[in-house]
Design an enzyme around this catalytic site. Structure first.
Site, PDB file in Angstrom:
ATOM      1  N   ALA A  32      10.967 -75.416 -18.885  1.00 21.30           N
ATOM      2  CA  ALA A  32      11.926 -76.302 -19.559  1.00 21.30           C
ATOM      3  C   ALA A  32      12.091 -75.785 -20.992  1.00 21.30           C
ATOM      4  O   ALA A  32      11.877 -76.504 -21.971  1.00 21.30           O
ATOM      5  CB  ALA A  32      11.480 -77.756 -19.520  1.00 21.30           C
ATOM      6  N   LEU A  33      12.444 -74.526 -21.050  1.00 20.52           N
ATOM      7  CA  LEU A  33      12.432 -73.815 -22.337  1.00 20.52           C
ATOM      8  C   LEU A  33      13.499 -74.339 -23.289  1.00 20.52           C
ATOM      9  O   LEU A  33      14.607 -74.690 -22.879  1.00 20.52           O
ATOM     10  CB  LEU A  33      12.664 -72.317 -22.083  1.00 20.52           C
ATOM     11  CG  LEU A  33      11.669 -71.642 -21.141  1.00 20.52           C
ATOM     12  CD1 LEU A  33      12.029 -70.168 -20.953  1.00 20.52           C
ATOM     13  CD2 LEU A  33      10.239 -71.771 -21.661  1.00 20.52           C
ATOM     14  N   HIS A  37      10.590 -72.497 -27.869  1.00 22.57           N
ATOM     15  CA  HIS A  37       9.985 -71.422 -27.071  1.00 22.57           C
ATOM     16  C   HIS A  37      10.657 -70.084 -27.405  1.00 22.57           C
ATOM     17  O   HIS A  37       9.991 -69.058 -27.534  1.00 22.57           O
ATOM     18  CB  HIS A  37      10.195 -71.676 -25.569  1.00 22.57           C
ATOM     19  CG  HIS A  37       9.473 -72.872 -25.044  1.00 22.57           C
ATOM     20  ND1 HIS A  37      10.131 -73.974 -24.556  1.00 22.57           N
ATOM     21  CD2 HIS A  37       8.149 -73.129 -24.905  1.00 22.57           C
ATOM     22  CE1 HIS A  37       9.247 -74.862 -24.137  1.00 22.57           C
ATOM     23  NE2 HIS A  37       8.039 -74.389 -24.356  1.00 22.57           N
ATOM     24  N   GLU A 148       3.514 -74.811 -33.426  1.00 20.72           N
ATOM     25  CA  GLU A 148       2.713 -75.714 -34.269  1.00 20.72           C
ATOM     26  C   GLU A 148       2.952 -77.196 -33.973  1.00 20.72           C
ATOM     27  O   GLU A 148       2.250 -78.040 -34.508  1.00 20.72           O
ATOM     28  CB  GLU A 148       2.995 -75.440 -35.750  1.00 20.72           C
ATOM     29  CG  GLU A 148       2.129 -74.330 -36.296  1.00 20.72           C
ATOM     30  CD  GLU A 148       2.560 -73.865 -37.670  1.00 20.72           C
ATOM     31  OE1 GLU A 148       3.319 -74.579 -38.359  1.00 20.72           O
ATOM     32  OE2 GLU A 148       2.142 -72.752 -38.050  1.00 20.72           O
ATOM     33  N   GLN A 153      -3.672 -78.296 -30.266  1.00 23.10           N
ATOM     34  CA  GLN A 153      -3.812 -77.266 -29.217  1.00 23.10           C
ATOM     35  C   GLN A 153      -4.057 -75.896 -29.849  1.00 23.10           C
ATOM     36  O   GLN A 153      -4.853 -75.104 -29.346  1.00 23.10           O
ATOM     37  CB  GLN A 153      -2.547 -77.236 -28.352  1.00 23.10           C
ATOM     38  CG  GLN A 153      -2.526 -76.093 -27.346  1.00 23.10           C
ATOM     39  CD  GLN A 153      -1.395 -76.194 -26.347  1.00 23.10           C
ATOM     40  OE1 GLN A 153      -1.511 -76.863 -25.343  1.00 23.10           O
ATOM     41  NE2 GLN A 153      -0.283 -75.510 -26.594  1.00 23.10           N
ATOM     42  N   SER A 186       9.854 -80.026 -24.506  1.00 25.28           N
ATOM     43  CA  SER A 186      10.428 -80.076 -23.151  1.00 25.28           C
ATOM     44  C   SER A 186      10.583 -81.514 -22.690  1.00 25.28           C
ATOM     45  O   SER A 186      11.435 -81.825 -21.866  1.00 25.28           O
ATOM     46  CB  SER A 186       9.521 -79.334 -22.169  1.00 25.28           C
ATOM     47  OG  SER A 186       9.331 -78.020 -22.621  1.00 25.28           O
ATOM     48  N   ARG A 187       9.753 -82.397 -23.214  1.00 25.43           N
ATOM     49  CA  ARG A 187       9.813 -83.803 -22.792  1.00 25.43           C
ATOM     50  C   ARG A 187      11.045 -84.516 -23.344  1.00 25.43           C
ATOM     51  O   ARG A 187      11.417 -85.571 -22.826  1.00 25.43           O
ATOM     52  CB  ARG A 187       8.553 -84.549 -23.241  1.00 25.43           C
ATOM     53  CG  ARG A 187       7.327 -84.200 -22.419  1.00 25.43           C
ATOM     54  CD  ARG A 187       6.190 -85.157 -22.693  1.00 25.43           C
ATOM     55  NE  ARG A 187       5.122 -85.004 -21.729  1.00 25.43           N
ATOM     56  CZ  ARG A 187       4.143 -84.115 -21.810  1.00 25.43           C
ATOM     57  NH1 ARG A 187       4.094 -83.293 -22.840  1.00 25.43           N
ATOM     58  NH2 ARG A 187       3.211 -84.033 -20.888  1.00 25.43           N
TER      59      ARG A 187
HETATM   60  O1  PAF Z   1       1.812 -75.765 -24.734  1.00 27.07           O
HETATM   61  C1  PAF Z   1       2.022 -75.630 -23.513  1.00 27.07           C
HETATM   62  O2  PAF Z   1       3.165 -75.519 -23.044  1.00 27.07           O
HETATM   63  C2  PAF Z   1       0.839 -75.612 -22.573  1.00 27.07           C
HETATM   64  O3  PAF Z   1      -0.157 -76.478 -23.006  1.00 27.07           O
HETATM   65  C3  PAF Z   1       0.267 -74.203 -22.320  1.00 27.07           C
HETATM   66  C4  PAF Z   1      -0.291 -73.607 -23.584  1.00 27.07           C
HETATM   67  C5  PAF Z   1       1.365 -73.309 -21.767  1.00 27.07           C
HETATM   68  C6  PAF Z   1      -0.852 -74.271 -21.285  1.00 27.07           C
HETATM   69  O4  PAF Z   1      -0.401 -74.774 -20.064  1.00 27.07           O
END
Ligand code: PAF
Length: 281
Positions: A32-33, A37, A148, A153, A186-187
Site C-alpha cells: 500500500a505504497l 515509501h 521516521e 520502530q 498506508s492506513r
Molecule cells: O514499517 C513497516 O512497514 C513494517 O513494520 C516493516 C518494517 C516492513 C516490517 O514488517
C-alpha cells in the site's frame, strides 16, 4: 524491475551482486505504497547501486487480527508506483516462504518494549524483529531504510542490528506529510471521508505544541495536546508521550536533554494512526 518470490533466488542474486562490488539498499514495506515509501526508495537509489523493496504483510506483528485482515493489499497498484521510481528487485514472499516453521525467537529490547507502542501493542515489536531479521538475512543489504513516522520502530531496528551484530547501516528518513499535514501512512486509505476530514487536527496540534513549549511545562503540554485532540469527536488519543529522542525515556523538564520528541497514537474509529514531532531543530 524483477519480481522475486523465492528467498533463495533473491539471496543468491544478492550474493552475485555483492561479489561484483555493487552496494545494496533495502526498503522493507508491507505494501500500500505512498509517497513516504517512494521517498525511502529514492534515498536508497541515491546511496546504493541496487535497490531492493520487499512487500509482505507480516502476520506476527499484528496484535489485532482484524487489523491484519483489514490491512490494505493492493499489489498491482504498488507495482505501478514502483515502476515510476528505480526499483531493481521487488521481493514478494508468501507467508510459507517467510515462516515455514513457527519462529520462537525472543528479543530483549529493554525499556522499548514497555513504553508507547510496546505497551499498547503487545508482541508487535517482537513480530517486527522476527520479520526484519529474516528479511535482513535474505537481502543482506549494506543499508536499510525506514520512515521516521514509526519513530519507536527505528529505535527497535537499531537495537536489533546491535543485538544480532549485523553490519547494516540503518537509515531513517523524515516523515512525509499530505498537504493538510497528515503523516502519510498506508492506513490513511482506510479512513472514511468524514474521518479523513477530521484527522489533520492531529498534526496541526503537534505543530502548535511547538509554540506551547515556550509557555507550558512538559506535563501541561501533554495535557493540552491530549485535550485538544480529544475535543474532536472522531478522535481519541491512546497516548502522547514527550521523550528523549535517543533513549525514548520520558522527560519531565524541557531542559533535561536537547533532543526531545513528542510521540502520539490516536484511535480514529477502528483505525489507529501514529505521528511524532521534534521539539528541537
Ligand atoms: O514499517 C513497516 O512497514 C513494517 O513494520 C516493516 C518494517 C516492513 C516490517 O514488517
Amino acid at each position: 524491475m524483477k519480481v522475486v518470490e523465492n528467498r533463495n533466488e533473491l539471496n543468491n542474486t544478492v550474493a552475485d551482486l555483492r561479489s561484483s562490488g555493487r552496494s545494496i539498499g533495502f526498503v522493507p514495506t508491507m505494501g500500500a505504497l505512498h509517497e513516504g515509501h517512494l521517498s525511502l526508495i529514492e534515498c536508497s537509489n541515491r546511496e546504493n547501486d541496487i535497490t531492493i523493496v520487499s512487500i509482505f504483510v507480516n502476520p506476527t506483528q499484528f496484535n489485532d487480527s482484524e487489523d491484519y485482515k483489514r490491512y490494505p493489499r493492493i499489489i498491482q497498484d504498488d507495482i505501478k508506483k514502483l515502476k515510476r521510481v528505480k526499483c531493481d528487485f521487488l521481493f514478494t514472499p508468501s507467508k510459507d516462504e517467510m515462516y515455514p516453521d513457527e519462529d520462537k525467537r525472543e528479543f530483549d529490547f529493554g525499556n522499548l518494549e514497555s513504553i508507547m507502542e510496546g505497551a499498547h501493542r503487545p508482541g508487535h515489536f517482537r513480530g517486527v524483529a522476527l520479520i526484519v531479521s529474516k528479511l535482513f538475512e535474505i537481502v543482506n543489504p549494506h543499508r536499510a531504510y525506514f520512515g521516521e513516522k514509526d519513530f519507536q520502530q527505528v529505535a527497535i531496528i537499531n537495537r536489533l542490528t546491535k543485538l544480532l551484530n549485523l553490519d547494516i547501516k540503518i537509515v531513517s528518513c523524515p516523515i512525509m506529510r499530505e498537504k493538510d499535514g497528515l503523516a502519510m501512512s498506508s492506513r490513511n486509505m482506510l479512513l472514511s471521508t468524514e474521518q479523513r476530514d477530521n484527522v489533520s487536527i492531529i498534526s496541526e496540534t503537534l505543530f502548535d505544541s511547538l509554540q506551547k513549549k515556550k509557555i507550558l511545562s512538559i506535563a501541561e503540554t501533554k495535557e493540552w495536546v491530549i485535550r485538544k485532540i480529544n475535543e474532536n469527536p472522531f478522535l481519541e488519543v491512546e497516548y502522547f508521550e514527550i521523550v528523549d529522542s535517543e533513549t525514548l525515556n520520558s522527560v519531565n523538564e524541557w531542559s533535561q536533554v536537547v533532543k526531545i520528541t513528542g510521540c502520539i497514537a490516536v484511535q480514529v474509529g477502528n483505525i489507529r494512526l501514529i505521528d511524532n514531532i521534534r521539539f528541537y531543530s
